[in-house]
Design a protein around this motif. Structure first.
Motif, short mmCIF file in Angstrom:
data_model
loop_
_atom_site.label_atom_id
_atom_site.label_comp_id
_atom_site.label_asym_id
_atom_site.label_seq_id
_atom_site.Cartn_x
_atom_site.Cartn_y
_atom_site.Cartn_z
N LEU A 101 79.90 32.64 36.97
CA LEU A 101 79.78 31.27 37.47
C LEU A 101 78.69 30.50 36.72
O LEU A 101 78.84 29.31 36.44
N ARG A 102 77.59 31.17 36.41
CA ARG A 102 76.53 30.51 35.62
C ARG A 102 77.05 30.15 34.24
O ARG A 102 76.72 29.09 33.68
N LEU A 103 77.88 31.01 33.70
CA LEU A 103 78.46 30.76 32.38
C LEU A 103 79.42 29.57 32.42
O LEU A 103 79.39 28.70 31.54
N ASN A 123 89.46 37.42 47.31
CA ASN A 123 88.75 36.77 48.40
C ASN A 123 87.29 36.52 48.05
O ASN A 123 86.74 35.46 48.35
N GLN A 124 86.65 37.50 47.41
CA GLN A 124 85.25 37.33 47.00
C GLN A 124 85.11 36.15 46.04
O GLN A 124 84.19 35.33 46.16
N LEU A 125 86.02 36.06 45.07
CA LEU A 125 85.98 34.96 44.12
C LEU A 125 86.28 33.63 44.82
O LEU A 125 85.67 32.60 44.52
N SER A 126 87.19 33.65 45.77
CA SER A 126 87.53 32.44 46.50
C SER A 126 86.34 31.89 47.28
O SER A 126 86.09 30.68 47.30
N ILE A 127 85.61 32.78 47.93
CA ILE A 127 84.42 32.36 48.69
C ILE A 127 83.44 31.65 47.76
O ILE A 127 82.90 30.58 48.10
N ARG A 128 83.22 32.22 46.57
CA ARG A 128 82.29 31.61 45.63
C ARG A 128 82.83 30.30 45.09
O ARG A 128 82.07 29.36 44.84
N GLY A 129 84.14 30.25 44.90
CA GLY A 129 84.73 29.01 44.43
C GLY A 129 84.59 27.89 45.45
O GLY A 129 84.31 26.74 45.09
N LEU A 130 84.77 28.22 46.72
CA LEU A 130 84.61 27.22 47.77
C LEU A 130 83.15 26.77 47.88
O LEU A 130 82.86 25.59 48.11
N ARG A 132 80.99 26.56 45.50
CA ARG A 132 80.64 25.66 44.38
C ARG A 132 81.51 24.42 44.34
O ARG A 132 81.28 23.51 43.52
N GLY A 133 82.51 24.34 45.21
CA GLY A 133 83.35 23.16 45.29
C GLY A 133 84.36 23.03 44.18
O GLY A 133 84.91 21.94 43.96
N LYS A 134 84.64 24.13 43.47
CA LYS A 134 85.62 24.09 42.38
C LYS A 134 86.27 25.46 42.27
O LYS A 134 85.58 26.47 42.17
N PRO A 135 87.61 25.51 42.29
CA PRO A 135 88.29 26.81 42.25
C PRO A 135 88.01 27.58 40.96
O PRO A 135 87.80 26.99 39.89
N ILE A 169 90.38 29.79 44.60
CA ILE A 169 90.82 30.31 43.31
C ILE A 169 92.11 29.62 42.89
O ILE A 169 92.84 29.08 43.72
N HIS A 170 92.38 29.65 41.60
CA HIS A 170 93.55 28.97 41.05
C HIS A 170 94.28 29.94 40.12
O HIS A 170 93.74 30.34 39.09
N LEU A 171 95.48 30.31 40.47
CA LEU A 171 96.25 31.27 39.68
C LEU A 171 96.89 30.61 38.47
O LEU A 171 97.63 29.64 38.60
N LEU A 172 96.59 31.17 37.27
CA LEU A 172 97.12 30.63 36.03
C LEU A 172 98.24 31.46 35.43
O LEU A 172 99.04 30.96 34.63
#
Length: 368
Positions: A101-103, A123-130, A132-135, A169-172
């Motif tokens: 996330l810092r990167l 889920n862990q990544l989603s929590i962090r995405g929420l 920071r306000g950006k998926p 999170i956003h699936l690509l």
């Protein structure tokens, strides 16, 4: 006898050293692009092999803007050189999530994504995405036969559903690495590559059926590259092609990449009339493979008798043909971890070594 690898000012180059040849690297990049018919959008090189800015810049100069990497340091290196699209082909856990996330914040012009192969990590990544306000962009890592990481086909439906329910999170797309494919036989490798692709395609269809936006398929490494390069619905991610090595040259000759990285070593001791000791221990060349771990250009060098941390003992017909300090050139069996043994690469242009390329991403951490 070929002598393209020789260095005219070799007395100014300490050993052991890893020499690289930019003209041959460029020709290898062109060769890789030829496999994908010049379509840079279908090539996502893995930089685990080179780990340095200058090679990444050579790739960028050819219009390649998508990359794959395995570490945060490699991801940072790609941000530093201005790569537009970077897939961290690793599932971040623990402190690596914060580092990623810092990167992402440090290089806003580089689009980063990472892998996920289970609902807990998603889920862990989603929590962090929420927070920071950006998926956070993700690809589902699919087990296409290697059995190292990746969701199985049986797990895909539930995993896709779990991801759909997470807003952070956003699936690509889907990703599969077929590192289990390394058969020398071309036909067998072709069949295995098709099997691996079929698994990834099945996972893709299961995911795409539940996602409104178009998804991407990323697949393969070097041994399977020629086969996946013919599929117009995938991004290919070979890495070794930039330098190549004798292991791949021996097993995958049809790819016709050039050796572009060579080890320089010197005679440090004459053991007896049959054996020489060189300054090429297993701290200076990848040691995960069985011997021979290097192949010498000099035909007078025979079998390897032993290797330790700083020494390599080789057999010769007559040691009287050599003297202390003589330089010898050889090619490693496996170049990727060999590069990680060096802080810098000695750049040879027109037979002269006058500059170095720092191997920045051999470090576990650069800044982030």
């Amino acid at each position: 006898m070929e002598t393209w690898y020789r260095v005219q000012n070799v007395d100014q180059v300490d050993s052991p050293a890893l020499l690289v040849y930019p003209d041959r690297i460029v020709r290898n990049i062109d060769r890789a692009l030829k496999f994908v018919q010049g379509d840079v959008n279908r090539l996502r090189p893995h930089i685990k092999t080179n780990k340095c800015k200058e090679v990444c810049q050579l790739l960028l100069e050819k219009g390649i803007n998508k990359f794959k990497c395995a570490t945060i340091a490699e991801a940072e290196l790609l941000g530093t050189v201005g790569a537009k699209d970077v897939l961290l082909a690793y599932q971040p856990v623990g402190p690596k999530i914060d580092r990623l996330l810092r990167l992402i914040d440090a290089f806003p012009n580089t689009h980063y994504a990472c892998l996920v192969d289970n609902a807990d990590s998603a889920n862990q990544l989603s929590i962090r995405g929420l927070e920071r306000g950006k998926p956070i962009a993700i690809y589902i890592d699919v087990n296409i036969g290697m059995g190292r990481t990746g969701a199985s086909i049986a797990q895909m439906e539930r995993l896709v559903l779990a991801i759909q329910l997470l807003d952070g999170i956003h699936l690509l797309g889907v990703h599969g690495y077929d590192g289990h494919i390394h058969d020398k036989d071309y036909t067998i490798r072709q069949q295995q590559s098709l099997q691996a692709y079929s698994v990834l395609d099945m996972a893709y269809l299961m995911a795409q059926g539940s996602i409104a936006t178009p998804l991407t398929k990323v697949i393969g490494g070097s041994p399977s590259f020629p086969f996946h390069a013919g599929r117009h619905d995938v991004e290919c991610s070979p890495g070794t092609f930039v330098f190549w090595d004798f292991g791949y040259a021996e097993n995958y000759a049809e790819q016709e990449f050039l050796i572009a990285a060579v080890l320089l070593t010197r005679v440090v001791s004459i053991v007896n009339h049959r054996y020489l000791c060189l300054d090429l221990g297993y701290k200076s060349v990848a040691s995960e493979s069985l011997q021979p771990r290097v192949r010498f250009f000099d035909q007078r060098i025979g079998e390897i008798k032993m290797q330790s941390e700083e020494h390599l003992v080789v057999e010769v017909r007559d040691s009287a043909d050599f003297k202390i300090g003589d330089e010898l050139y050889c090619v490693p069996r496996h170049i990727c971890p060999t590069v990680a043994c060096y802080d810098e690469l000695q750049v040879v242009e027109k037979g002269t070594a006058e500059q170095v390329w720092k191997v920045f991403a051999r470090s576990k951490k650069i800044n982030y």
